[in-house]
Design an enzyme around this catalytic site. Sequence first.
Site, PDB file in Angstrom:
ATOM      1  N   ASP A 187      49.317  39.449  40.730  1.00  0.00           N
ATOM      2  CA  ASP A 187      49.031  38.594  41.892  1.00  0.00           C
ATOM      3  C   ASP A 187      50.345  38.059  42.477  1.00  0.00           C
ATOM      4  OD1 ASP A 187      46.126  38.698  41.314  1.00  0.00           O
ATOM      5  OD2 ASP A 187      46.736  37.597  39.533  1.00  0.00           O
ATOM      6  N   HIS A 229      42.977  34.429  37.320  1.00  0.00           N
ATOM      7  CA  HIS A 229      43.157  35.758  37.919  1.00  0.00           C
ATOM      8  C   HIS A 229      41.801  36.178  38.493  1.00  0.00           C
ATOM      9  CE1 HIS A 229      44.131  39.878  38.676  1.00  0.00           C
ATOM     10  NE2 HIS A 229      43.149  40.275  37.886  1.00  0.00           N
TER      11      HIS A 229
HETATM   12  P1  NAX Z   1      39.843  51.946  32.250  1.00  0.00           P
HETATM   13  O1  NAX Z   1      38.353  51.873  32.240  1.00  0.00           O
HETATM   14  O2  NAX Z   1      40.509  53.129  32.848  1.00  0.00           O
HETATM   15  O3  NAX Z   1      40.389  51.826  30.752  1.00  0.00           O
HETATM   16  C1  NAX Z   1      39.900  50.909  29.837  1.00  0.00           C
HETATM   17  C2  NAX Z   1      39.976  51.552  28.480  1.00  0.00           C
HETATM   18  O4  NAX Z   1      39.678  50.563  27.507  1.00  0.00           O
HETATM   19  C3  NAX Z   1      38.966  52.693  28.287  1.00  0.00           C
HETATM   20  O5  NAX Z   1      39.635  53.854  27.841  1.00  0.00           O
HETATM   21  C4  NAX Z   1      38.017  52.165  27.231  1.00  0.00           C
HETATM   22  O6  NAX Z   1      37.534  53.163  26.363  1.00  0.00           O
HETATM   23  C5  NAX Z   1      38.930  51.177  26.495  1.00  0.00           C
HETATM   24  N1  NAX Z   1      38.226  50.154  25.743  1.00  0.00           N
HETATM   25  C6  NAX Z   1      37.053  49.542  26.029  1.00  0.00           C
HETATM   26  N2  NAX Z   1      36.720  48.700  25.055  1.00  0.00           N
HETATM   27  C7  NAX Z   1      37.712  48.748  24.142  1.00  0.00           C
HETATM   28  C8  NAX Z   1      37.915  48.105  22.892  1.00  0.00           C
HETATM   29  N3  NAX Z   1      37.023  47.256  22.397  1.00  0.00           N
HETATM   30  N4  NAX Z   1      39.037  48.404  22.201  1.00  0.00           N
HETATM   31  C9  NAX Z   1      39.932  49.295  22.685  1.00  0.00           C
HETATM   32  N5  NAX Z   1      39.773  49.941  23.863  1.00  0.00           N
HETATM   33  C10 NAX Z   1      38.672  49.665  24.570  1.00  0.00           C
HETATM   34  O7  NAX Z   1      40.325  50.593  32.931  1.00  0.00           O
HETATM   35  P2  NAX Z   1      41.771  50.229  33.514  1.00  0.00           P
HETATM   36  O8  NAX Z   1      41.852  50.627  34.925  1.00  0.00           O
HETATM   37  O9  NAX Z   1      42.796  50.729  32.578  1.00  0.00           O
HETATM   38  O10 NAX Z   1      41.698  48.622  33.486  1.00  0.00           O
HETATM   39  C11 NAX Z   1      41.705  47.922  32.274  1.00  0.00           C
HETATM   40  C12 NAX Z   1      41.419  46.452  32.492  1.00  0.00           C
HETATM   41  O11 NAX Z   1      42.436  45.845  33.287  1.00  0.00           O
HETATM   42  C13 NAX Z   1      40.103  46.152  33.227  1.00  0.00           C
HETATM   43  O12 NAX Z   1      39.446  45.092  32.544  1.00  0.00           O
HETATM   44  C14 NAX Z   1      40.566  45.660  34.577  1.00  0.00           C
HETATM   45  O13 NAX Z   1      39.628  44.810  35.174  1.00  0.00           O
HETATM   46  C15 NAX Z   1      41.832  44.954  34.208  1.00  0.00           C
HETATM   47  N6  NAX Z   1      42.785  44.655  35.267  1.00  0.00           N
HETATM   48  C16 NAX Z   1      43.473  43.483  35.206  1.00  0.00           C
HETATM   49  C17 NAX Z   1      44.444  43.146  36.112  1.00  0.00           C
HETATM   50  C18 NAX Z   1      45.202  41.864  36.005  1.00  0.00           C
HETATM   51  O14 NAX Z   1      46.026  41.601  36.876  1.00  0.00           O
HETATM   52  N7  NAX Z   1      44.974  41.002  35.009  1.00  0.00           N
HETATM   53  C19 NAX Z   1      44.761  44.032  37.258  1.00  0.00           C
HETATM   54  C20 NAX Z   1      44.310  45.442  37.051  1.00  0.00           C
HETATM   55  C21 NAX Z   1      42.990  45.607  36.343  1.00  0.00           C
HETATM   56  O15 NAX Z   1      41.971  45.380  37.271  1.00  0.00           O
END
Ligand code: NAX
Length: 340
Positions: free
Chosen positions: A161, A189
């Site tokens: 952000d 966030h």
């Molecule tokens: P993806 O869905 O591509 O990847 C997430 C991965 O996490 C998947 O491979 C899934 O199998 C794995 N996963 C799920 N549960 C798990 C667990 N218990 N232990 C280990 N792995 C697990 O999502 P991606 O685009 O990589 O985003 C990841 C996260 O970042 C999301 O929650 C998203 O909302 C968040 N974000 C946060 C941001 C921030 O500024 N704080 C910005 C970007 C993003 O939106």
Amino acid sequence: MASEPTTVTITGGGGQIGYALMFRIAAGDMLGPDRPVRLRLLEIPQGMRAAEGAALELQDCAFPLLVDVDVTDDALTAFNGARVALLVGARPRTAGMERGDLLAANAGIFGPQGKAIGAVADEDVRVTVVGNPANTNALIAAASAAPDVPADRFSALTRLDHNRAVGQLAEVLQVGPGAIADVIVWGNHSATQFPDVSHAILADGMPVLEALADRLGGRDAATAWLDDVFIPRVAKRGAEIIEVRGSSSVASAANAAIDHVRDEQLGSGRGVTSAAVVSRGEYGVPEGLVCSFPVSSRGDGHGYRVIEGLDLDDRAQRRLAASVEELVAERDAVRELGAL
Ligand code: NAX
């Protein structure tokens, strides 16, 4: 080159942000060119193949700093000896899911991971939560790691952000992003966050508010632009990226996570940056909430410190209060679920 490798754990190592993160970490962008790293990728069983494939690619890069890569679906193995942990994997909101369901699903992830960190991570571990709802997930992980790991070792990512805010200002003021200092993102966030430019300055010392007034035709025009264009655009940038790109922010999110950890570990230099850290009551934010503040780090192993004593006018206080109210509601909801 320092001889002892630093163990870096990435959860969600088979996902998009995990994929964008690991190559840059292995290249030395996060901890510097002198620190060898050992990567541990944690996934759920469905994500293991993707993470294993990424590990094969890492091997094919032959990064001199990368000592080895482990892929596992066991949290105790993943966090064993971790000095830096990036909690990226989270349960996304799916159609029809209520907010309470989302918080509960993520409490079921961040609670056990916090516990595992408390049990096996390095005693100086620093944990950055990226997976949403990031602030409240950090709160849950910190509570679950206690008393083995102090809560102030946990933070959540609002650097994306922050960087988005700098990018918007750079465009309107027609300067390079590096010429803009002391932007602050306050709060959660989420769409209630408050990107604040009232303390921001340009490289020549000119306040950003004055530069905006010059550029946009006066103070009132600058205030209107901030309220009607800048703040909503920064707060909703994630949705804009999805609309234009057809997929959520990935490289920019990974870049921000690297900025966040690098500054925390190696020092943030002059001025302020933004990170969500555990409140000690600064600026009236209830103690214990994970809230985005103006922070800096000296890179001395103490992590981020909140920069206190900045003035907030009525408008800023109202915006911060609204975001804090949302954080309190999230905390109360997870408390009701028994996750705190
Ligand atoms: P993806 O869905 O591509 O990847 C997430 C991965 O996490 C998947 O491979 C899934 O199998 C794995 N996963 C799920 N549960 C798990 C667990 N218990 N232990 C280990 N792995 C697990 O999502 P991606 O685009 O990589 O985003 C990841 C996260 O970042 C999301 O929650 C998203 O909302 C968040 N974000 C946060 C941001 C921030 O500024 N704080 C910005 C970007 C993003 O939106």
